[in-house]
Design a protein around this motif. Structure first.
Motif, PDB file in Angstrom:
ATOM      1  N   ARG A 106       0.822  -1.213   0.000  1.00  9.55           N
ATOM      2  CA  ARG A 106       0.000   0.000   0.000  1.00  9.55           C
ATOM      3  C   ARG A 106       0.858   1.267   0.000  1.00  9.55           C
ATOM      4  O   ARG A 106       0.542   2.244  -0.664  1.00  9.55           O
ATOM      5  N   GLU A 107       1.965   1.246   0.723  1.00  9.36           N
ATOM      6  CA  GLU A 107       2.837   2.418   0.808  1.00  9.36           C
ATOM      7  C   GLU A 107       3.414   2.761  -0.565  1.00  9.36           C
ATOM      8  O   GLU A 107       3.525   3.928  -0.939  1.00  9.36           O
ATOM      9  N   VAL A 108       3.783   1.744  -1.327  1.00  8.92           N
ATOM     10  CA  VAL A 108       4.348   1.976  -2.663  1.00  8.92           C
ATOM     11  C   VAL A 108       3.285   2.595  -3.570  1.00  8.92           C
ATOM     12  O   VAL A 108       3.560   3.545  -4.313  1.00  8.92           O
TER      13      VAL A 108
ATOM     14  N   LEU B  88       0.681   4.383  -2.645  1.00  5.65           N
ATOM     15  CA  LEU B  88       0.418   5.760  -2.209  1.00  5.65           C
ATOM     16  C   LEU B  88       1.513   6.709  -2.690  1.00  5.65           C
ATOM     17  O   LEU B  88       1.232   7.838  -3.104  1.00  5.65           O
ATOM     18  N   GLU B  89       2.762   6.263  -2.648  1.00  8.33           N
ATOM     19  CA  GLU B  89       3.867   7.108  -3.125  1.00  8.33           C
ATOM     20  C   GLU B  89       3.759   7.366  -4.630  1.00  8.33           C
ATOM     21  O   GLU B  89       3.958   8.493  -5.094  1.00  8.33           O
TER      22      GLU B  89
ATOM     23  N   ARG C 229       0.975   9.905  -5.156  1.00  9.13           N
ATOM     24  CA  ARG C 229       1.402  11.259  -4.789  1.00  9.13           C
ATOM     25  C   ARG C 229       2.262  11.875  -5.884  1.00  9.13           C
ATOM     26  O   ARG C 229       2.075  13.031  -6.258  1.00  9.13           O
TER      27      ARG C 229
END
Length: 176
Positions: free
Chosen positions: A85-87, A89-90, A93
């Motif tokens: 999920r973090e990847v 979201l980045e 962005r």
């Protein structure tokens, strides 16, 4: 219904129980057969891979480790895991930092030019130029005095050479 369940093989009963446990009550009877076919094909693929791994290791028979390795390789190559999920979201962005281009056209759906659409006419009509009224009257007078079969030198050359002329032939009736 109870009579139908007794006629089914054990594997079909298991598939039916799985469907019921997942809340699926209404389905066609062939769905059970399709799940069974998928199930058997998967088991055959896993066991044949396990046999290859066992042969490669020099073992005489398939053991539990060979089956686990075959299942793990099926999972790794058949199903891909989504990125964390973090990847995601980045990436979102970074993409959203770039503003969208301003719309040149006004509101509504913008359409391509007429020459690029499939509904535009793809032909041109050749409309013959009209002769002046005085020239038409002179032609009518000339037609009255002209011989029916004029010699080649006397043919009128008013018609440009590049305009197509219509030629028609009477069609003979076919006899059966």
């Amino acid at each position: 219904m109870a009579g139908e369940d007794e006629d089914l093989p054990r594997d079909a009963k298991i598939v039916k129980t799985l469907l019921k446990s997942m809340g699926v009550e209404d389905y066609e009877p062939r769905v059970i057969h399709q799940f069974l076919e998928l199930w058997y094909r998967y088991v055959v693929d896993v066991l044949s891979d396990a046999q290859v791994y066992s042969d490669h290791a020099g073992k005489g028979a398939i053991d539990c480790d060979d089956v686990k390795l075959a299942i793990q390789s099926k999972v790794n190559f058949s199903f891909s895991q989504p990125p964390p999920r973090e990847v995601l979201l980045e990436l979102a962005r970074n993409r959203n930092k770039i503003p969208l281009p301003k719309s040149i056209s006004g509101p509504g759906v913008s359409l391509p030019p007429d020459q690029d659409t499939l509904i535009s006419p793809n032909y041109q009509l050749a409309i013959p130029k009209k002769r002046p009224a005085q020239a038409v009257e002179e032609m009518e007078e000339d037609e009255e005095t002209v011989e029916p079969n004029p010699p080649q030198e006397q043919k009128p050359t008013d018609i440009p050479q590049n305009t197509p002329q219509r030629v028609s032939f009477p069609l003979a009736k076919r006899t059966k």
